[in-house]
Design a protein around this motif. Structure first.
Motif, PDB file in Angstrom:
ATOM      1  N   ALA A 142       0.775  -0.836   0.029  1.00  0.00           N
ATOM      2  CA  ALA A 142      -0.347  -0.012   0.213  1.00  0.00           C
ATOM      3  C   ALA A 142       0.772   1.420  -0.034  1.00  0.00           C
ATOM      4  CB  ALA A 142      -1.704   0.249   1.559  1.00  0.00           C
ATOM      5  N   GLN A 143       1.884   1.712   0.676  1.00  0.00           N
ATOM      6  CA  GLN A 143       2.818   2.095   0.611  1.00  0.00           C
ATOM      7  C   GLN A 143       3.569   2.463  -0.702  1.00  0.00           C
ATOM      8  OE1 GLN A 143       2.907   4.410   3.739  1.00  0.00           O
ATOM      9  NE2 GLN A 143       4.739   6.046   2.188  1.00  0.00           N
ATOM     10  N   TYR A 144       4.308   1.153  -1.164  1.00  0.00           N
ATOM     11  CA  TYR A 144       5.013   1.789  -2.281  1.00  0.00           C
ATOM     12  C   TYR A 144       3.882   2.530  -3.296  1.00  0.00           C
ATOM     13  CZ  TYR A 144       8.364  -1.792  -0.931  1.00  0.00           C
ATOM     14  OH  TYR A 144       8.961  -2.309  -0.261  1.00  0.00           O
ATOM     15  N   HIS A 145       2.402   2.359  -3.425  1.00  0.00           N
ATOM     16  CA  HIS A 145       1.682   2.747  -4.266  1.00  0.00           C
ATOM     17  C   HIS A 145       0.743   4.142  -3.929  1.00  0.00           C
ATOM     18  CE1 HIS A 145       1.031  -1.683  -5.461  1.00  0.00           C
ATOM     19  NE2 HIS A 145       0.300  -0.591  -6.150  1.00  0.00           N
ATOM     20  N   LYS A 146       0.769   4.652  -2.431  1.00  0.00           N
ATOM     21  CA  LYS A 146       0.763   6.000  -2.412  1.00  0.00           C
ATOM     22  C   LYS A 146       1.735   7.117  -2.872  1.00  0.00           C
ATOM     23  CE  LYS A 146      -1.880   4.776   2.112  1.00  0.00           C
ATOM     24  NZ  LYS A 146      -1.557   4.738   3.861  1.00  0.00           N
ATOM     25  N   GLU A 147       3.125   5.991  -2.434  1.00  0.00           N
ATOM     26  CA  GLU A 147       4.575   7.102  -2.968  1.00  0.00           C
ATOM     27  C   GLU A 147       4.639   6.916  -4.230  1.00  0.00           C
ATOM     28  OE1 GLU A 147       7.822   4.354  -1.072  1.00  0.00           O
ATOM     29  OE2 GLU A 147       7.177   5.383   0.953  1.00  0.00           O
ATOM     30  N   MET A 148       3.659   6.439  -4.796  1.00  0.00           N
ATOM     31  CA  MET A 148       3.908   6.689  -6.195  1.00  0.00           C
ATOM     32  C   MET A 148       2.978   8.191  -6.810  1.00  0.00           C
ATOM     33  SD  MET A 148       5.485   5.023  -8.994  1.00  0.00           S
ATOM     34  CE  MET A 148       6.290   3.697  -8.367  1.00  0.00           C
ATOM     35  N   GLY A 149       1.792   8.035  -6.078  1.00  0.00           N
ATOM     36  CA  GLY A 149       0.700   9.111  -6.121  1.00  0.00           C
ATOM     37  C   GLY A 149       1.379  10.064  -5.888  1.00  0.00           C
ATOM     38  N   GLN A 150       2.572  10.313  -4.927  1.00  0.00           N
ATOM     39  CA  GLN A 150       2.924  11.807  -4.763  1.00  0.00           C
ATOM     40  C   GLN A 150       3.978  12.224  -5.419  1.00  0.00           C
ATOM     41  OE1 GLN A 150       4.626  10.066  -1.008  1.00  0.00           O
ATOM     42  NE2 GLN A 150       2.280   9.656   0.295  1.00  0.00           N
ATOM     43  N   VAL A 151       4.750  10.776  -6.168  1.00  0.00           N
ATOM     44  CA  VAL A 151       5.707  11.540  -7.515  1.00  0.00           C
ATOM     45  C   VAL A 151       4.970  12.389  -8.808  1.00  0.00           C
ATOM     46  CG1 VAL A 151       7.191   9.648  -6.821  1.00  0.00           C
ATOM     47  CG2 VAL A 151       5.960   9.210  -8.863  1.00  0.00           C
ATOM     48  N   ILE A 152       3.431  12.392  -9.137  1.00  0.00           N
ATOM     49  CA  ILE A 152       3.017  12.532 -10.141  1.00  0.00           C
ATOM     50  C   ILE A 152       2.554  13.658 -10.462  1.00  0.00           C
ATOM     51  CG2 ILE A 152       0.907  12.218 -11.297  1.00  0.00           C
ATOM     52  CD1 ILE A 152       0.804   9.161 -11.158  1.00  0.00           C
ATOM     53  N   GLN A 153       2.621  14.899 -11.315  1.00  0.00           N
ATOM     54  CA  GLN A 153       3.153  16.335 -11.338  1.00  0.00           C
ATOM     55  C   GLN A 153       1.599  17.146 -11.848  1.00  0.00           C
ATOM     56  OE1 GLN A 153       6.374  19.245 -10.302  1.00  0.00           O
ATOM     57  NE2 GLN A 153       7.198  16.897 -10.202  1.00  0.00           N
ATOM     58  N   TYR A 154       0.780  17.430 -11.312  1.00  0.00           N
ATOM     59  CA  TYR A 154      -0.427  17.689 -12.861  1.00  0.00           C
ATOM     60  C   TYR A 154       0.508  18.898 -13.344  1.00  0.00           C
ATOM     61  CZ  TYR A 154      -4.181  20.094 -14.890  1.00  0.00           C
ATOM     62  OH  TYR A 154      -5.336  20.492 -15.787  1.00  0.00           O
ATOM     63  N   GLY A 155       0.577  18.919 -14.822  1.00  0.00           N
ATOM     64  CA  GLY A 155       1.177  19.564 -15.780  1.00  0.00           C
ATOM     65  C   GLY A 155       1.689  19.415 -16.200  1.00  0.00           C
ATOM     66  N   LEU A 156       2.463  18.745 -15.823  1.00  0.00           N
ATOM     67  CA  LEU A 156       3.953  17.101 -16.168  1.00  0.00           C
ATOM     68  C   LEU A 156       2.929  16.062 -17.093  1.00  0.00           C
ATOM     69  CD1 LEU A 156       6.901  17.473 -13.799  1.00  0.00           C
ATOM     70  CD2 LEU A 156       6.091  18.850 -15.823  1.00  0.00           C
ATOM     71  N   VAL A 157       1.756  15.652 -16.464  1.00  0.00           N
ATOM     72  CA  VAL A 157       0.793  15.131 -16.734  1.00  0.00           C
ATOM     73  C   VAL A 157      -0.570  14.912 -16.957  1.00  0.00           C
ATOM     74  CG1 VAL A 157      -0.392  12.562 -15.815  1.00  0.00           C
ATOM     75  CG2 VAL A 157       2.106  12.717 -16.136  1.00  0.00           C
ATOM     76  N   ASP A 158      -1.210  15.154 -17.431  1.00  0.00           N
ATOM     77  CA  ASP A 158      -2.140  15.764 -17.650  1.00  0.00           C
ATOM     78  C   ASP A 158      -3.965  14.972 -17.485  1.00  0.00           C
ATOM     79  OD1 ASP A 158      -2.292  18.123 -19.004  1.00  0.00           O
ATOM     80  OD2 ASP A 158      -1.484  16.446 -21.139  1.00  0.00           O
ATOM     81  N   TYR A 159      -3.876  13.438 -17.080  1.00  0.00           N
ATOM     82  CA  TYR A 159      -5.347  12.653 -17.353  1.00  0.00           C
ATOM     83  C   TYR A 159      -3.913  11.602 -16.016  1.00  0.00           C
ATOM     84  CZ  TYR A 159      -8.472  15.297 -19.739  1.00  0.00           C
ATOM     85  OH  TYR A 159      -9.143  16.050 -20.265  1.00  0.00           O
ATOM     86  N   VAL A 160      -4.832  10.872 -15.404  1.00  0.00           N
ATOM     87  CA  VAL A 160      -4.092   9.744 -14.609  1.00  0.00           C
ATOM     88  C   VAL A 160      -5.468   8.827 -14.394  1.00  0.00           C
ATOM     89  CG1 VAL A 160      -3.510   8.688 -12.316  1.00  0.00           C
ATOM     90  CG2 VAL A 160      -2.553  10.793 -13.744  1.00  0.00           C
ATOM     91  N   PHE A 161      -5.901   7.762 -14.339  1.00  0.00           N
ATOM     92  CA  PHE A 161      -6.807   6.979 -14.453  1.00  0.00           C
ATOM     93  C   PHE A 161      -6.257   5.931 -13.816  1.00  0.00           C
ATOM     94  CE2 PHE A 161      -8.564   8.774 -18.544  1.00  0.00           C
ATOM     95  CZ  PHE A 161      -9.699   9.812 -18.021  1.00  0.00           C
ATOM     96  N   THR A 162      -6.792   5.187 -13.231  1.00  0.00           N
ATOM     97  CA  THR A 162      -6.183   3.721 -12.092  1.00  0.00           C
ATOM     98  C   THR A 162      -6.706   2.806 -12.327  1.00  0.00           C
ATOM     99  OG1 THR A 162      -6.611   4.866 -10.362  1.00  0.00           O
ATOM    100  CG2 THR A 162      -4.497   5.185 -10.601  1.00  0.00           C
ATOM    101  N   ILE A 163      -6.600   1.497 -11.870  1.00  0.00           N
ATOM    102  CA  ILE A 163      -7.442   0.537 -11.937  1.00  0.00           C
ATOM    103  C   ILE A 163      -6.824  -0.867 -11.726  1.00  0.00           C
ATOM    104  CG2 ILE A 163      -6.305  -0.181 -14.317  1.00  0.00           C
ATOM    105  CD1 ILE A 163      -9.337  -1.883 -15.221  1.00  0.00           C
ATOM    106  N   GLY A 164      -7.461  -1.290 -10.719  1.00  0.00           N
ATOM    107  CA  GLY A 164      -7.125  -2.311  -9.678  1.00  0.00           C
ATOM    108  C   GLY A 164      -7.330  -2.008  -7.786  1.00  0.00           C
TER     109      GLY A 164
END
Length: 457
Positions: free
Chosen positions: A375-397
């Motif tokens: 769970a923590q590894y996935h939370k950390e992944m969310g923290q590295v994604i920046q709006y502006g550098l990426v426009d949309y994020v869709f997750t599944i699972g």
């Protein structure tokens, strides 16, 4: 592929019970699956998900030249060439081990938490410019796959590149002892399979088992930026005759990059030999896979011209940063063969650096086999994604919801969405994506994100 008489096969698998009338009969190739069996194959019934002995008669009906039979299994067929063995998997491995010992091929063994398939493909592309070369096909890199790959080698193959995968301690040791590589390579140490291995230290030790079967006068190439590998190597008894080559970011290594540039068409980099190299695939992280491949090629005395041309003509196994240009004008980057925190961060970083696209969409599935801290590894992944550098994020699972939960406060509400159903995910993407957009798919193999990709191409 292997071609031997049944008397030879009987000796190679340490078998018995073959009727002498069949001694001079020949087999050509080996199969463990009647669906792909060819006439003349030796059929080896494996005891895995299903009992392969249930398909022996079908194998003969399809033209198998002979079959093995595990001694503790009842009712072997009569009137056909059968060799009895104690264990069919062990027999398969013994057959591959003996066949390898009869070949003059140079063997390159490649392992690592990430990058081993891409590196295998790179080495193959370079080496095949100069030598008759074969490689592991698909994901045939384990206790069944590696022996089958060895048994597919033609006797005049000059170089074979074998991928070695693992989930538990001792597996790389077995594969290395079967393959007896002349060049062994570790691409990197991550946290893939940490749920079964327990720690990165344990993973490093397990990967270093590749040295077990390595030719003592051969070459070991490894990622010198990894302290765990450096530390473990100091504890090991290494033959003085073994050549050790380090690659990585540090100028203390034998091979390191001095400059890297990425474009939509690939990556350009300059090595410390001051030569410029080009790889037609995305991701600066692939520079290190290329450097390891260059190091192996130089050990085989391949010319600089052929090294460069081999890298530029590389054909990567599908679903590894695979770029797909669709008829509707958007681009898909399919990197969904597998995922770990290291490889997912690298894929996201690659997306942020791409230019020339209208919008960037990231689709992330669960990263599996990460143990108690998943769970923590996935939370950390969310923290590295920046709006502006990426426009949309869709997750599944189930686990990837931790990623999207980290993004709701930083992204517009319509630009982040979590899905349970791949059908709903594909439908939503189709409603959002437009011409000149680029979309990344990244997740573990078990998430089957290729099903979504297929609906969008």
């Amino acid at each position: 592929m292997i071609k031997r008489s049944l008397s030879d096969i009987c000796e190679m698998v340490k078998g018995h019970g073959l009727h002498q009338a069949y001694n001079s009969s020949l087999i050509s190739g080996v199969s463990i699956d009647t669906r792909t069996l060819s006439a003349g194959n030796l059929f080896i019934p494996i005891m895995r998900i299903d009992n392969g002995h249930n398909y022996v008669q079908k194998a003969f009906d399809k033209g198998a030249a002979a079959a093995l039979w595990q001694r503790d299994q009842p009712n072997p067929p009569k009137g056909v060439p059968i060799i009895f063995v104690e264990n069919t998997l062990t027999a398969l491995q013994n057959l591959a081990r003996t066949y390898r010992n009869q070949l003059n091929s140079k063997i390159i063994g490649v392992t690592g938490s990430n990058g081993k398939t891409t590196t295998k493909d790179m080495i193959f592309s370079i080496v095949s410019t100069t030598y008759k070369t074969q490689k592991t096909l698909g994901n045939y890199n384990g206790e069944y796959g590696l022996p089958l790959t060895l048994l597919e080698l033609e006797e005049d193959t000059e170089v074979a590149i074998l991928e070695m995968g693992m989930s538990n301690p001792g597996e790389i040791k077995l594969l290395s002892e079967i393959a007896r590589p002349d060049i062994a390579m570790i691409t990197m140490i991550g946290i893939s399979h940490i749920s079964t291995m327990g720690s990165r230290e344990a993973i490093a030790k397990a990967k270093l088992e590749i040295l077990t079967g390595l030719n003592p006068e051969g070459t070991f190439i490894y990622n010198g930026d990894e302290p765990l590998l450096n530390n473990e190597l100091t504890k090991m008894k290494i033959p003085e005759s073994l050549k050790i080559i380090r690659f990585g970011e540090s100028a203390d290594h034998h091979y390191y990059p001095v400059r890297e540039e990425q474009s939509d068409e690939g990556v350009h980099f300059i090595l410390n030999d001051r030569e410029k190299y080009v790889i037609p695939m995305l991701g600066k992280h692939n520079v290190f896979n290329a450097i390891a491949s260059i190091a192996a090629a130089k050990e085989l005395k391949i010319s600089l011209k052929n090294i460069k041309s081999g890298l530029q003509s590389i054909v990567i196994t599908e679903m590894r940063m695979q770029r797909i240009k669709t008829k509707l004008g958007y681009t898909i980057i399919n990197d969904a063969w597998n995922a770990s925190p290291v490889s997912m961060k690298a894929a996201i970083q690659t997306m942020t650096e791409l230019t020339g696209y209208k919008r960037k969409i990231v689709v992330l599935g669960d990263m599996l086999e990460l143990g108690v801290n998943e769970a923590q590894y996935h939370k950390e992944m969310g923290q590295v994604i920046q709006y502006g550098l990426v426009d949309y994020v869709f997750t599944i699972g189930t686990l990837s919801e931790h990623i999207s939960n980290q993004l709701y406060e930083r992204f517009p509400s319509t630009h982040v969405k979590h899905f349970i159903s791949s059908h709903e995910l594909a439908h939503h993407i189709a409603s959002v994506i437009k011409e000149n957009d680029v979309i990344l798919f990244k997740g573990s193999r078990g998430m089957k994100l290729e099903e979504v990709v297929n609906k969008l191409t």
